[in-house]
Design a protein around this motif. Structure first.
Motif, PDB file in Angstrom:
ATOM      1  N   LEU A 123       0.781  -1.198   0.049  1.00 13.71           N
ATOM      2  CA  LEU A 123      -0.032  -0.144  -0.125  1.00 13.71           C
ATOM      3  C   LEU A 123       0.812   1.414  -0.043  1.00 13.71           C
ATOM      4  N   PRO A 124       2.156   1.374   0.745  1.00 11.93           N
ATOM      5  CA  PRO A 124       2.579   2.588   0.833  1.00 11.93           C
ATOM      6  C   PRO A 124       3.078   2.888  -0.829  1.00 11.93           C
ATOM      7  N   VAL A 125       3.662   1.875  -1.451  1.00 12.04           N
ATOM      8  CA  VAL A 125       4.062   1.880  -2.830  1.00 12.04           C
ATOM      9  C   VAL A 125       3.088   2.547  -3.611  1.00 12.04           C
ATOM     10  N   ILE A 126       1.955   2.043  -3.500  1.00 12.46           N
ATOM     11  CA  ILE A 126       0.653   2.212  -4.216  1.00 12.46           C
ATOM     12  C   ILE A 126       0.417   3.784  -3.981  1.00 12.46           C
ATOM     13  N   LEU A 127       0.532   4.375  -2.957  1.00  6.65           N
ATOM     14  CA  LEU A 127       0.066   5.464  -2.655  1.00  6.65           C
ATOM     15  C   LEU A 127       1.120   6.449  -3.148  1.00  6.65           C
ATOM     16  N   LEU A 128       2.285   6.269  -3.009  1.00  2.91           N
ATOM     17  CA  LEU A 128       3.464   7.041  -3.369  1.00  2.91           C
ATOM     18  C   LEU A 128       3.399   7.110  -5.035  1.00  2.91           C
ATOM     19  N   LEU A 129       3.203   6.246  -5.779  1.00  2.00           N
ATOM     20  CA  LEU A 129       3.050   6.220  -7.076  1.00  2.00           C
ATOM     21  C   LEU A 129       1.860   6.948  -7.398  1.00  2.00           C
ATOM     22  N   ALA A 130       1.051   6.653  -6.887  1.00  2.85           N
ATOM     23  CA  ALA A 130      -0.507   7.433  -7.102  1.00  2.85           C
ATOM     24  C   ALA A 130      -0.356   8.874  -6.853  1.00  2.85           C
ATOM     25  N   GLY A 131       0.188   9.468  -6.073  1.00  3.63           N
ATOM     26  CA  GLY A 131       0.647  10.586  -5.792  1.00  3.63           C
ATOM     27  C   GLY A 131       1.599  11.229  -7.085  1.00  3.63           C
ATOM     28  N   LEU A 132       2.693  10.443  -7.206  1.00  2.00           N
ATOM     29  CA  LEU A 132       3.506  10.785  -8.420  1.00  2.00           C
ATOM     30  C   LEU A 132       3.001  10.735  -9.718  1.00  2.00           C
ATOM     31  N   LYS A 133       1.951   9.818  -9.815  1.00  2.00           N
ATOM     32  CA  LYS A 133       1.129   9.911 -11.180  1.00  2.00           C
ATOM     33  C   LYS A 133       0.266  11.183 -11.219  1.00  2.00           C
ATOM     34  N   THR A 134      -0.230  11.449 -10.115  1.00  2.00           N
ATOM     35  CA  THR A 134      -1.217  12.839 -10.282  1.00  2.00           C
ATOM     36  C   THR A 134      -0.205  13.936 -10.416  1.00  2.00           C
ATOM     37  N   THR A 135       0.981  14.088  -9.868  1.00  2.00           N
ATOM     38  CA  THR A 135       1.698  15.180 -10.077  1.00  2.00           C
ATOM     39  C   THR A 135       2.212  15.263 -11.504  1.00  2.00           C
ATOM     40  N   LEU A 136       2.570  14.247 -12.214  1.00  2.00           N
ATOM     41  CA  LEU A 136       3.051  14.144 -13.337  1.00  2.00           C
ATOM     42  C   LEU A 136       1.987  14.670 -14.469  1.00  2.00           C
ATOM     43  N   SER A 137       0.619  14.420 -13.976  1.00  2.00           N
ATOM     44  CA  SER A 137      -0.371  14.708 -15.043  1.00  2.00           C
ATOM     45  C   SER A 137      -0.874  16.217 -14.904  1.00  2.00           C
ATOM     46  N   LEU A 138      -0.218  17.016 -13.990  1.00  2.00           N
ATOM     47  CA  LEU A 138      -0.761  18.164 -13.627  1.00  2.00           C
ATOM     48  C   LEU A 138      -0.326  18.916 -15.215  1.00  2.00           C
ATOM     49  N   PRO A 139      -0.916  20.061 -15.678  1.00  2.00           N
ATOM     50  CA  PRO A 139      -0.716  20.557 -16.896  1.00  2.00           C
ATOM     51  C   PRO A 139       0.458  21.448 -16.800  1.00  2.00           C
ATOM     52  N   ALA A 140       0.887  21.934 -15.594  1.00  2.00           N
ATOM     53  CA  ALA A 140       2.013  22.642 -15.451  1.00  2.00           C
ATOM     54  C   ALA A 140       3.276  21.695 -15.486  1.00  2.00           C
ATOM     55  N   MET A 141       3.243  20.710 -14.937  1.00  2.00           N
ATOM     56  CA  MET A 141       4.530  19.608 -15.099  1.00  2.00           C
ATOM     57  C   MET A 141       4.545  19.317 -16.296  1.00  2.00           C
ATOM     58  N   LYS A 142       3.439  18.788 -16.944  1.00  2.00           N
ATOM     59  CA  LYS A 142       3.569  18.631 -18.513  1.00  2.00           C
ATOM     60  C   LYS A 142       4.380  19.369 -19.206  1.00  2.00           C
ATOM     61  N   ARG A 143       3.783  20.622 -19.229  1.00  2.00           N
ATOM     62  CA  ARG A 143       4.437  21.775 -20.031  1.00  2.00           C
ATOM     63  C   ARG A 143       5.862  21.701 -19.683  1.00  2.00           C
ATOM     64  N   PHE A 144       6.513  21.604 -18.582  1.00  2.00           N
ATOM     65  CA  PHE A 144       7.767  21.653 -17.948  1.00  2.00           C
ATOM     66  C   PHE A 144       8.481  20.555 -18.450  1.00  2.00           C
ATOM     67  N   LEU A 145       7.869  19.238 -18.601  1.00  2.00           N
ATOM     68  CA  LEU A 145       8.502  18.225 -18.873  1.00  2.00           C
ATOM     69  C   LEU A 145       8.973  18.324 -20.347  1.00  2.00           C
ATOM     70  N   ASN A 146       7.897  18.744 -21.205  1.00  2.00           N
ATOM     71  CA  ASN A 146       8.001  18.769 -22.665  1.00  2.00           C
ATOM     72  C   ASN A 146       8.903  19.693 -22.971  1.00  2.00           C
ATOM     73  N   LYS A 147       9.085  20.690 -22.150  1.00  2.00           N
ATOM     74  CA  LYS A 147      10.073  21.749 -22.468  1.00  2.00           C
ATOM     75  C   LYS A 147      11.682  21.496 -22.402  1.00  2.00           C
ATOM     76  N   ILE A 148      11.825  20.501 -21.311  1.00 10.26           N
ATOM     77  CA  ILE A 148      13.221  19.875 -21.186  1.00 10.26           C
ATOM     78  C   ILE A 148      13.401  18.495 -21.925  1.00 10.26           C
ATOM     79  N   HIS A 149      12.402  18.062 -22.636  1.00  4.59           N
ATOM     80  CA  HIS A 149      12.254  17.001 -23.447  1.00  4.59           C
ATOM     81  C   HIS A 149      12.451  15.616 -22.629  1.00  4.59           C
TER      82      HIS A 149
END
Length: 636
Positions: free
Chosen positions: A57-83
């Motif tokens: 469960l701790p692994v699931i919660l950590l990865l779920a939080g990371l997945k949510t963070t990576l799906s944020l529009p600002a995060m997506k734009r930043f990752l696209n910018k740095i390729h």
């Protein structure tokens, strides 16, 4: 394949497959329960399924939080910018976290299979204290095999991910199997199992149903639920449980209880103190240890002796301090040395201490020898690379050189800790007296159930080598006329079990094989004899200090009695990291420092279960009350 598909769809199938792999891993715990009735079988299955999910469960919660963070529009734009491709920012941590979890579960299961305890304070101390890992006696082959297993878990977790990404039929099947529509009821079912097993444990605790309570011991991090107070509030009286309850969390040292009084004029004996790792009592025989046996025939041999613990730390602590093992932690925290070393230092004894292990593990440089200058402590760090038997030989040479070069007009004290009988059990070819023996001793591949007789023969050969080194010291003392002025102590720290009661090694229980050790005491001028009364390492300080001119009563600095005088009581107490054991001529009872335990039990002294533990507690109330007082007598 589209990055978005990988990101949004494959995480939960990957975690689902990791859960199935984890079930295979945790089945090692389930296999330790043995044959049980229907209720404990249902309970164990529910714990197995729900706790495997809880570990993940701790692994699931950590990865779920990371997945949510990576799906944020600002995060997506930043990752696209740095390729940077965001899926691998998710799946990289997913592989690493699940891999770490699998390794921890495997390591815990391996430890429990051999020693009957989980990763705990002892294990962390072993890993993080200098010299801890070396003390286990593992060789490069063992470390390489364990390294291969650890790397194998990483490969397995990577393979699970690659299967999902590149094998379309399996990916489609897993996406159908582990989609949200199916995952939600699966999680609900696991939560129901969690509730059912907790309720089952609570009822079992209420009615003292031992099979269920005992089954919890095999699962790491089990969290018991009890509702005794709720039951009382509605008129249901919980079944009474026998046992002792002690709280030692807040012990601060008050030791000794009064200033030590010494005679101005007394004989200043030399002391030669020889202690061997894992030397069990039945090794002292004319066949296995002929030189030690011959010496014991001329000295005082204690044939009913206990080592005060099933482990080195508490056993040597009791040997030097005369106190129960529960005091170890407080004395370590306060860096308080034993009275006997204080007396010897005040008397100006010449000293050299030797160990074929390390004085930092266990932390004897911070307890037993905390006041001894560091340059007088010689351990494996001062020796060339080699095996335990080679280190023992080199240290004996150095010890004899110290005695040879000492200042003749002053008394001396020397101590040595031998490693020959420590697993993997070390010996040269000329010490072989039992064959066949296990020639390739690899911790990761050997099986005690299959190899135990071969392992035992290794151990016997190592004890035979140990005897040759004891013999070197004894021969030197005799040839140089030092036995007329020297006290000699010959003993082990604890015993060693070879599956007589289901375990191999030590540190796992207080059975006779793990706690009995020989004791031979030479005091100049005393007639040889055999002592059959029950004795332990607790009694050594109360025996030595009067010989060194100390007039204070033994109870002011210890809990033992003088082995050379009339016996003060007919029981002893053993201790390890969490548990004490009361031992007398008939019974052995174990209990936790801070309260009752599902594993608490009463047996005969020879480790056979008894039918009426309640009768034992009723008939031993007074003496057990005395033990409870003694575990805090030297606290303030």
């Amino acid at each position: 394949m589209r990055n978005q598909a990988i990101d949004s769809e494959l995480l939960y199938p990957y975690l689902g497959l990791s859960y199935l792999l984890l079930l295979l891993n945790t089945s090692a715990f389930l296999s330790q329960i043995g044959r049980v009735d229907v209720i404990p079988l249902f309970f164990s299955a529910a714990v197995y399924l729900s706790y495997s999910f809880l570990y993940l469960l701790p692994v699931i919660l950590l990865l779920a939080g990371l997945k949510t963070t990576l799906s944020l529009p600002a995060m997506k734009r930043f990752l696209n910018k740095i390729h940077v491709r965001s899926p691998w920012l998710l799946y990289g941590p997913a592989v690493i976290l699940t891999w770490i979890l699998q390794v921890l579960i495997f390591a815990d299961g391996f430890i429990f299979r051999f020693y009957s305890f989980h990763i705990n304070g002892f294990v962390w101390n072993l890993v993080f204290t200098p010299g801890g890992i070396e003390s286990m006696g593992g060789d490069m082959a063992s470390f390489a095999t364990f390294g291969g297993i650890i790397f194998g878990f990483l490969i397995l977790q990577i393979i699970l991910l690659l299967i999902l990404i590149y094998l379309k039929p399996i990916r489609r099947f897993c996406l159908r199997l582990f989609n949200r529509r199916r995952l939600v009821p699966s999680v609900v079912m696991l939560l129901v199992l969690m509730i059912l097993q907790s309720f089952t444990y609570g009822v079992s605790k209420l009615y003292a149903y031992a099979p269920v309570m005992t089954a919890t011991d095999v699962f790491p991090l089990y969290m018991p639920l009890t509702f005794n107070k709720l039951a009382k509030s509605i008129g249901v009286e919980p079944e009474k449980t026998t046992g002792l309850r002690m709280d030692t969390k807040s012990i601060h040292v008050r030791y000794p209880l009064a200033p030590v009084k010494e005679q101005k004029e007394h004989k200043r004996y030399n002391i030669v103190w020889l202690v061997a790792e894992s030397l069990r009592a039945d090794m002292l025989t004319p066949e296995i240890m002929p030189e030690s046996w011959a010496f014991s025939e001329k000295a005082i041999r204690f044939e009913n002796h206990y080592g005060s613990s099933n482990g080195t730390r508490q056993s040597l602590f009791s040997m030097f301090y005369g106190l129960y093992g529960n005091y170890w932690f407080s004395f370590l925290n306060e860096r308080k040395g034993p009275v006997i070393m204080d007396v010897l230092l005040r008397e100006g004894y010449q000293m050299q201490m030797f160990s074929s292990a390390r004085f930092s593990y266990p932390e004897f440089d911070q307890t037993l020898f905390v006041r001894v200058p560091r340059e007088l402590l010689h351990d494996v760090n001062d020796l060339p690379p080699g095996l335990g038997w080679q280190h023992d030989r080199e240290n004996v040479t150095r010890m004899l050189d110290f005695i040879e070069r000492r200042e003749p007009g002053r008394p001396f004290m020397t101590f040595m800790f031998f490693e020959s009988p420590h697993a993997r059990y070390y010996f040269p070819p000329e010490s072989v007296i039992r064959t066949p023996y296990l020639e390739e001793f690899n911790y990761a591949t050997m099986d005690p159930g299959r190899d135990i007789e071969l392992i035992r023969n290794r151990y016997i050969n190592s004890c035979h080598h140990l005897d040759s080194q004891y013999g070197r010291v004894l021969k030197y003392l005799e040839e140089h006329g030092l036995l007329d002025s020297t006290i000699v102590i010959l003993t082990g720290d604890h015993g060693e079990e070879f599956m007589e009661n289901g375990h191999w090694g030590h540190n796992s229980s207080f059975v006779e094989e793990q706690t009995r050790t020989p004791l031979v005491l030479w005091v100049p001028g005393m007639d040889p004899r055999k002592v059959d009364t029950l004795t332990s390492h607790l009694d050594i300080p109360a025996t030595l200090l009067p010989l060194l001119g100390v007039m204070s009563p033994a109870e002011s600095y210890g809990l033992g009695f003088n082995l050379l005088g009339p016996a003060a009581h007919d029981f002893t107490v053993l201790g390890d990291w969490h548990t004490l054991a009361y031992v007398d001529g008939e019974y052995k009872a174990t209990f936790r420092y801070n309260g009752l335990s599902a594993r608490q039990e009463v047996t005969t002294r020879n480790d056979e279960k008894i039918e009426d533990p309640e009768g034992f507690y009723q008939s031993h109330k007074r003496v057990l009350l005395q033990v409870m007082k003694e575990i805090t007598r030297f606290s303030k």
